[in-house]
Design a protein around this motif. Structure first.
Motif, PDB file in Angstrom:
ATOM      1  N   GLN A 121       0.807  -1.223   0.000  1.00 46.98           N
ATOM      2  CA  GLN A 121       0.000   0.000   0.000  1.00 46.98           C
ATOM      3  C   GLN A 121       0.838   1.269   0.000  1.00 46.98           C
ATOM      4  OE1 GLN A 121      -1.985  -0.765   3.696  1.00 46.98           O
ATOM      5  NE2 GLN A 121      -3.646  -1.949   2.767  1.00 46.98           N
ATOM      6  N   ILE A 122       2.154   1.125   0.136  1.00 47.92           N
ATOM      7  CA  ILE A 122       3.011   2.284   0.393  1.00 47.92           C
ATOM      8  C   ILE A 122       2.919   3.343  -0.701  1.00 47.92           C
ATOM      9  CG2 ILE A 122       5.413   3.061   0.607  1.00 47.92           C
ATOM     10  CD1 ILE A 122       5.965   0.421   2.101  1.00 47.92           C
ATOM     11  N   LEU A 123       3.121   2.959  -1.940  1.00 43.57           N
ATOM     12  CA  LEU A 123       3.189   3.947  -3.019  1.00 43.57           C
ATOM     13  C   LEU A 123       1.862   4.672  -3.193  1.00 43.57           C
ATOM     14  CD1 LEU A 123       5.359   2.036  -5.654  1.00 43.57           C
ATOM     15  CD2 LEU A 123       6.071   3.758  -3.967  1.00 43.57           C
ATOM     16  N   GLU A 124       0.761   3.936  -3.130  1.00 39.10           N
ATOM     17  CA  GLU A 124      -0.559   4.564  -3.257  1.00 39.10           C
ATOM     18  C   GLU A 124      -0.821   5.499  -2.076  1.00 39.10           C
ATOM     19  OE1 GLU A 124      -5.316   3.341  -3.609  1.00 39.10           O
ATOM     20  OE2 GLU A 124      -3.769   1.787  -3.362  1.00 39.10           O
ATOM     21  N   PHE A 125      -0.464   5.045  -0.879  1.00 38.73           N
ATOM     22  CA  PHE A 125      -0.680   5.853   0.323  1.00 38.73           C
ATOM     23  C   PHE A 125       0.098   7.159   0.237  1.00 38.73           C
ATOM     24  CE2 PHE A 125       0.549   7.248   4.565  1.00 38.73           C
ATOM     25  CZ  PHE A 125      -0.657   7.214   5.254  1.00 38.73           C
ATOM     26  N   MET A 126       1.369   7.078  -0.168  1.00 35.45           N
ATOM     27  CA  MET A 126       2.204   8.265  -0.216  1.00 35.45           C
ATOM     28  C   MET A 126       1.736   9.250  -1.278  1.00 35.45           C
ATOM     29  SD  MET A 126       4.203   7.933   2.280  1.00 35.45           S
ATOM     30  CE  MET A 126       5.135   9.415   1.950  1.00 35.45           C
ATOM     31  N   GLU A 127       1.221   8.764  -2.376  1.00 29.68           N
ATOM     32  CA  GLU A 127       0.742   9.666  -3.422  1.00 29.68           C
ATOM     33  C   GLU A 127      -0.458  10.486  -2.952  1.00 29.68           C
ATOM     34  OE1 GLU A 127       0.000   7.704  -7.104  1.00 29.68           O
ATOM     35  OE2 GLU A 127       2.134   7.465  -7.598  1.00 29.68           O
ATOM     36  N   LYS A 128      -1.308   9.905  -2.123  1.00 29.01           N
ATOM     37  CA  LYS A 128      -2.510  10.592  -1.658  1.00 29.01           C
ATOM     38  C   LYS A 128      -2.252  11.465  -0.428  1.00 29.01           C
ATOM     39  CE  LYS A 128      -5.732   7.048  -3.321  1.00 29.01           C
ATOM     40  NZ  LYS A 128      -6.738   6.018  -2.919  1.00 29.01           N
ATOM     41  N   LEU A 129      -1.114  11.298   0.223  1.00 31.45           N
ATOM     42  CA  LEU A 129      -0.847  11.982   1.492  1.00 31.45           C
ATOM     43  C   LEU A 129      -0.633  13.486   1.271  1.00 31.45           C
ATOM     44  CD1 LEU A 129      -0.404  11.219   4.536  1.00 31.45           C
ATOM     45  CD2 LEU A 129       2.050  11.312   4.039  1.00 31.45           C
ATOM     46  N   PRO A 130      -1.379  14.342   1.995  1.00 29.02           N
ATOM     47  CA  PRO A 130      -1.145  15.794   1.910  1.00 29.02           C
ATOM     48  C   PRO A 130       0.283  16.124   2.326  1.00 29.02           C
ATOM     49  CG  PRO A 130      -3.216  15.332   3.024  1.00 29.02           C
ATOM     50  CD  PRO A 130      -2.496  14.018   2.888  1.00 29.02           C
ATOM     51  N   ILE A 131       0.872  17.079   1.664  1.00 30.53           N
ATOM     52  CA  ILE A 131       2.285  17.359   1.861  1.00 30.53           C
ATOM     53  C   ILE A 131       2.586  17.781   3.300  1.00 30.53           C
ATOM     54  CG2 ILE A 131       2.510  19.826   1.318  1.00 30.53           C
ATOM     55  CD1 ILE A 131       4.495  16.946  -0.272  1.00 30.53           C
TER      56      ILE A 131
ATOM     57  N   ALA B 276       6.041  23.582   3.733  1.00 35.17           N
ATOM     58  CA  ALA B 276       4.746  23.235   3.131  1.00 35.17           C
ATOM     59  C   ALA B 276       4.193  24.411   2.328  1.00 35.17           C
ATOM     60  CB  ALA B 276       3.761  22.817   4.213  1.00 35.17           C
ATOM     61  N   ASN B 277       4.311  25.620   2.861  1.00 38.93           N
ATOM     62  CA  ASN B 277       3.845  26.808   2.131  1.00 38.93           C
ATOM     63  C   ASN B 277       4.615  27.008   0.836  1.00 38.93           C
ATOM     64  OD1 ASN B 277       1.896  27.394   4.040  1.00 38.93           O
ATOM     65  ND2 ASN B 277       3.190  28.809   5.190  1.00 38.93           N
ATOM     66  N   LYS B 278       5.923  26.764   0.908  1.00 36.42           N
ATOM     67  CA  LYS B 278       6.738  26.907  -0.309  1.00 36.42           C
ATOM     68  C   LYS B 278       6.313  25.873  -1.347  1.00 36.42           C
ATOM     69  CE  LYS B 278      11.506  26.963  -1.993  1.00 36.42           C
ATOM     70  NZ  LYS B 278      12.954  26.880  -1.635  1.00 36.42           N
ATOM     71  N   MET B 279       6.043  24.651  -0.890  1.00 39.49           N
ATOM     72  CA  MET B 279       5.596  23.612  -1.819  1.00 39.49           C
ATOM     73  C   MET B 279       4.232  23.961  -2.414  1.00 39.49           C
ATOM     74  SD  MET B 279       6.851  19.967  -0.244  1.00 39.49           S
ATOM     75  CE  MET B 279       8.617  19.578  -0.126  1.00 39.49           C
ATOM     76  N   HIS B 280       3.356  24.521  -1.615  1.00 39.89           N
ATOM     77  CA  HIS B 280       2.045  24.929  -2.137  1.00 39.89           C
ATOM     78  C   HIS B 280       2.209  25.970  -3.244  1.00 39.89           C
ATOM     79  CE1 HIS B 280      -0.088  23.637   1.839  1.00 39.89           C
ATOM     80  NE2 HIS B 280       0.209  22.621   1.060  1.00 39.89           N
ATOM     81  N   GLU B 281       3.168  26.891  -3.046  1.00 41.55           N
ATOM     82  CA  GLU B 281       3.431  27.901  -4.076  1.00 41.55           C
ATOM     83  C   GLU B 281       3.924  27.259  -5.368  1.00 41.55           C
ATOM     84  OE1 GLU B 281       6.203  30.560  -2.303  1.00 41.55           O
ATOM     85  OE2 GLU B 281       4.769  31.409  -0.880  1.00 41.55           O
ATOM     86  N   LEU B 282       4.556  26.086  -5.231  1.00 36.63           N
ATOM     87  CA  LEU B 282       5.057  25.345  -6.402  1.00 36.63           C
ATOM     88  C   LEU B 282       4.020  24.345  -6.918  1.00 36.63           C
ATOM     89  CD1 LEU B 282       8.625  24.653  -4.966  1.00 36.63           C
ATOM     90  CD2 LEU B 282       8.089  26.219  -6.849  1.00 36.63           C
ATOM     91  N   HIS B 283       2.792  24.438  -6.380  1.00 38.19           N
ATOM     92  CA  HIS B 283       1.681  23.560  -6.762  1.00 38.19           C
ATOM     93  C   HIS B 283       1.950  22.101  -6.385  1.00 38.19           C
ATOM     94  CE1 HIS B 283      -0.149  26.929  -8.862  1.00 38.19           C
ATOM     95  NE2 HIS B 283       0.997  27.140  -9.476  1.00 38.19           N
ATOM     96  N   ILE B 284       2.655  21.946  -5.275  1.00 32.47           N
ATOM     97  CA  ILE B 284       2.863  20.612  -4.707  1.00 32.47           C
ATOM     98  C   ILE B 284       1.969  20.516  -3.474  1.00 32.47           C
ATOM     99  CG2 ILE B 284       4.514  19.010  -3.677  1.00 32.47           C
ATOM    100  CD1 ILE B 284       6.735  20.510  -5.163  1.00 32.47           C
ATOM    101  N   PHE B 285       0.900  19.741  -3.585  1.00 33.36           N
ATOM    102  CA  PHE B 285      -0.068  19.635  -2.482  1.00 33.36           C
ATOM    103  C   PHE B 285      -0.150  18.229  -1.901  1.00 33.36           C
ATOM    104  CE2 PHE B 285      -1.429  23.176  -5.126  1.00 33.36           C
ATOM    105  CZ  PHE B 285      -1.601  24.183  -4.179  1.00 33.36           C
TER     106      PHE B 285
END
Length: 361
Positions: A169-179, A190-199
């Motif tokens: 389940q690891i890869l699927e779990f990590m893909e869905k996990l909020p940053i 986290a704010n910097k990642m949000h600015e880079l559209h990484i959520f």
């Protein structure tokens, strides 16, 4: 990705606050913080207090504004330490590979365990049951193949729950996990990642290693690996020891030099006691002062011979105190000894006051 390890992260639920509610039943069900008040900082908040947006490390004044009927209690670190020791004894019944992170949480490697139990999830269940039976407190647990995943999982079903991240389940779990749920990613990152559209982990995974290193420096390598479920750090029962430190944060700020010197004597005595148990000496003594406004000042002295006893620590601390650049109310004092006489130096950090479906068989 290594998938044959069985790692558990056990995290006590609102530990300090829960201890207070357990010991004083009249506090159960009420919004409560340990530490804080008008001039302090919240050390822990009960789940009832968290509903008002109150969190640990929040200035007590803000906490009281959020919840005017908030109950503020003074920390009892001797009690928290006593219960922490009870909990660790339970851990050692299952494995010797225990890495405490603080009084209220620890990693356990149960790949090979003393009871011969094949399921890491069952071990976690038994540990949580024993903790409740012996202390009356609840704990949450995360179970997976490495420390990072176990840490993330333990926060997933708090309070009083556990979460297993199975290797499949690891890869699927990590893909869905909020940053912001990634262990090691704080609010600023986290704010910097949000600015880079990484959520989520999915968007993080789309970034190349080179791009992550360019954006986040050395941490980029860490982000690249953990989003793929790769984290090679082992559970380390013995940490590398570089210094011995005793710190104390005060319920009320110290306003005069006599009060400071009285506390420095207490801290010096405690430092000597800790050193004596380990037969450790050191040549560098550092005084740490945190003021009411949270500015921090440190000053050290290194000498050719080892500091020997509490009186040495105290007299040196007095001299270092005299070098401070300004006068302000003091909320924390600390003494640490480094440049130790041990060949294999191990780190001890003692904080008196503010300042835890079967798988992989």
């Amino acid at each position: 990705m290594q998938t044959d390890r069985k790692i558990i992260h056990v995290d006590m639920d609102a530990f300090y606050a829960s201890v207070e509610q357990h010991d004083f039943p009249e506090l159960k069900g009420k919004p409560l913080v340990v530490g804080g008040g008008q001039y302090g900082v919240v050390a822990a908040a009960s789940y009832e207090a968290r509903k008002y947006g109150i969190r640990s490390a929040m200035p007590g004044k803000i906490a009281l504004e959020k919840c005017p009927h908030l109950i503020v209690v003074k920390p009892r670190f001797h009690r928290y330490k006593e219960i922490s020791q009870q909990i660790r004894k339970i851990f050692y019944e299952f494995t010797d590979l225990v890495e405490p992170l603080s009084l209220d949480e620890a990693y356990l490697d149960v790949t090979e365990n003393k009871k011969g139990i094949g399921s890491a999830q069952e071990i976690a269940r038994q540990i949580r049951t024993r903790i409740f039976e012996e202390t009356g407190l609840t704990a949450s647990a995360g179970i997976s193949v490495n420390k990072f995943l176990a840490k993330v999982a333990s926060d997933y079903r708090k309070p009083n729950g556990q979460k297993t991240i199975h290797p499949t389940q690891i890869l699927e779990f990590m893909e869905k996990l909020p940053i912001e749920k990634f262990y090691g990613i704080g609010k600023v990152t986290a704010n910097k990642m949000h600015e880079l559209h990484i959520f989520t982990g999915k968007e993080l995974k789309e970034k190349s290693l080179e791009e992550l290193i360019r954006l986040f420096g050395k941490a980029g390598n860490y982000y690249y690996n953990v989003v793929r479920g790769i984290h090679k750090s082992e559970v380390k029962p013995h940490r590398i020891q570089k210094s011995v430190a005793v710190e104390e944060t005060f319920w009320e700020n110290l306003l005069d030099e006599d009060a400071v010197f009285k506390q420095l004597q207490i801290i010096s005595d405690e430092l000597e006691a800790r050193l004596s148990k380990k037969e450790i000496k050191g040549k560098s003594l550092t005084l740490k002062i945190k003021y009411k406004d949270f500015t921090v000042y440190t000053r050290s002295k290194t000498q050719e011979v080892y500091f020997d006893n509490a009186q040495d620590f105290y007299e040196t601390a007095q001299n270092l105190w005299g070098l401070r650049p300004f006068d302000k109310p003091v909320r924390l004092l600390g003494l640490s000894l480094s440049n130790l006489n041990t060949q294999e130096k191990k780190q001890i950090s003692v904080q008196l006051k503010i300042p835890f479906e079967e798988f992989m068989r």
